[in-house]
Design an enzyme around this catalytic site. Structure first.
Site, PDB file in Angstrom:
ATOM      1  CG  ASP A 217      49.969  16.543  25.790  1.00 18.87           C
ATOM      2  OD1 ASP A 217      50.589  17.622  25.934  1.00 18.87           O
ATOM      3  OD2 ASP A 217      49.957  15.642  26.654  1.00 18.87           O
TER       4      ASP A 217
ATOM      5  CG  ASP B 164      55.833  15.699  28.362  1.00 18.04           C
ATOM      6  OD1 ASP B 164      56.633  15.283  27.506  1.00 18.04           O
ATOM      7  OD2 ASP B 164      56.021  16.725  29.032  1.00 18.04           O
TER       8      ASP B 164
ATOM      9  CG  ASN C  65      50.504  23.175  29.078  1.00 18.19           C
ATOM     10  OD1 ASN C  65      50.352  23.967  28.155  1.00 18.19           O
ATOM     11  ND2 ASN C  65      49.514  22.820  29.888  1.00 18.19           N
TER      12      ASN C  65
ATOM     13  CB  CYS D  85      52.838  26.911  27.289  1.00 18.38           C
ATOM     14  SG  CYS D  85      52.705  28.016  28.723  1.00 18.38           S
TER      15      CYS D  85
END
Length: 185
Positions: free
Chosen positions: A6, A8, A50, A88
Site C-alpha cells: 500500500d 499512504d 486507493n 483506484c
C-alpha cells in the site's frame, strides 16, 4: 518474491488527510531504503493504492503521476525500482471493482506480472482494507503500525480477518529486516 505495498501510511507519511501534491508527499523515514533493499535482494515491488482524492476532485491524475514519479526517483536513487503501480481513482460511492478491500488492483498486478495467482506474494498495508484484499487473493497479509496501522491492530484484536495469519511490524523497514533475515518466513 512479489511484494505488494500500500502507499499512504506504508511508504509515505499519512495522517488521515488527503495528500494532494508531490510537495505534500513525504516518505516515512527508512521506507525508501527498505523498498530499495527489497529490490536489491531480488524481490519485485508493486504498489496497490486507493486514491479516491481523484474521484472527490481534490487532485487529478497528473498530480498523482507527479507523486509517483517522486517516489520512483527516490527509490531509484537508492538503487531499487518499483515494477508496477496500480491505483483506484474512484470515489467510494462509484461501486468499482478496484477499490480495496475488493481485489481489482491486485488482479491488475497479477495480470501485469503474467501470474496465474498471487499465492506466495506478500501484501503490506496499514489498514484492514489492505489486509483483506491481500488475503482474498492468496497473499500473506502484513500490517505495519505506521499510518493507520496502530488503530488497525487494535481492531484486529476484537475483529480478526477470518483465516488470515497477519504478521505485524512497526514499519516497512522492520518488515524488510525480518524478511531479508528470514525471521519467521
Amino acid at each position: 518474491m512479489l511484494i505488494i505495498l500500500d502507499r499512504d501510511g506504508v511508504i509515505n507519511e499519512y495522517d488521515g488527510n488527503y495528500i494532494c501534491s508531490a510537495d505534500e508527499w513525504h516518505p516515512i523515514p527508512g521506507s525508501i531504503e527498505a523498498v530499495a533493499r527489497l529490490c536489491n535482494a531480488g524481490h519485485r515491488i508493486a504498489i496497490a493504492t486507493n486514491q479516491s482524492g481523484i474521484g472527490r476532485g481534490y487532485y487529478d491524475t497528473d498530480e498523482l503521476d507527479a507523486m509517483h514519479e517522486k517516489l520512483e526517483q527516490l527509490v531509484e536513487a537508492q538503487g531499487g525500482c518499483i515494477d508496477f503501480i496500480a491505483f483506484c481513482p474512484h470515489h467510494p460511492d462509484d461501486q468499482c471493482g478496484c477499490r480495496k478491500p475488493l481485489t481489482g488492483l491486485l488482479e491488475q498486478i497479477r495480470q501485469h506480472f503474467h501470474l496465474t495467482s498471487l499465492q506466495g506474494a506478500i501484501m503490506v498495508g496499514d489498514s484492514r482494507k489492505d489486509l483483506e484484499a491481500g488475503h482474498a487473493e492468496g497473499c500473506h497479509p502484513v500490517l505495519v503500525r505506521t499510518g493507520n496501522g496502530e488503530e488497525t491492530e487494535r481492531h484486529l484484536d476484537t475483529r480478526p480477518i477470518p483465516g488470515a495469519d497477519v504478521s505485524i511490524y512497526d514499519n516497512l523497514s522492520k518488515f524488510t529486516d525480518a524478511l531479508l533475515s528470514a525471521e519467521g518466513w
